[in-house]
Design an enzyme around this catalytic site. Sequence first.
Site, PDB file in Angstrom:
ATOM      1  N   CYS A 122       0.861  -1.182   0.000  1.00  0.00           N
ATOM      2  CA  CYS A 122       0.000   0.000   0.000  1.00  0.00           C
ATOM      3  C   CYS A 122       0.899   1.234   0.000  1.00  0.00           C
ATOM      4  O   CYS A 122       2.120   1.117  -0.104  1.00  0.00           O
ATOM      5  CB  CYS A 122      -1.003   0.000   1.153  1.00  0.00           C
ATOM      6  N   ARG A 146      -3.238  -0.660   5.385  1.00  0.00           N
ATOM      7  CA  ARG A 146      -3.763  -1.787   4.612  1.00  0.00           C
ATOM      8  C   ARG A 146      -2.778  -2.934   4.427  1.00  0.00           C
ATOM      9  O   ARG A 146      -3.125  -4.093   4.657  1.00  0.00           O
ATOM     10  CB  ARG A 146      -4.259  -1.297   3.248  1.00  0.00           C
ATOM     11  N   ASP A 198      -8.508   2.944   1.329  1.00  0.00           N
ATOM     12  CA  ASP A 198      -7.609   3.458   2.366  1.00  0.00           C
ATOM     13  C   ASP A 198      -8.438   4.021   3.515  1.00  0.00           C
ATOM     14  O   ASP A 198      -9.199   4.961   3.338  1.00  0.00           O
ATOM     15  CB  ASP A 198      -6.721   4.551   1.779  1.00  0.00           C
TER      16      ASP A 198
END
Length: 162
Positions: A11, A17, A128
């Site tokens: 990420c 994440r 996100d």
Amino acid sequence: MTKKIAILFICMANYCRSPTAEGVFRSRAAAAGLDPFLLIDSAATSNYRIGHAPDPRSSDHAARRGIDLTGQRARQVTQADFENFDHIYAMDRQNLAMLKTACPPRFHHKLGLLMEFATRSDSDVVPDPYGGDVDGFELVLDYIEDASDGLVASLRERIGRG
């Protein structure tokens, strides 16, 4: 023993994440008996939070589901990762595009989106949660658990443990 299958989750900052994906997938793979066959890690496309532990909100929400993220530290993806990892899964299209730009063309076949393995969600990306409310962290866990289950199933067939 044969070479382990190396899987890297990506990420933007390796803060929310991708550490969650690493932790959830590690747990799911262990429960399926695949951990001896896998090398699992996560990294960032940026250098924003190198050396930092995962976002406390990610860690807290993951812990409520029995997933421990506390030992992880953010790192940035390296050129060696493109060669050393068999599969590199981005959380979203923006990070996948950044990986494709940085990755030597001969390794592009290793790149993909984690959500390609999801079976219970129709989203193709893990959103996100950083700037949102706590519900975002739960949604991330739901999506990553779904995709991790699909990835474990895929690897079970490949490894011959299914």
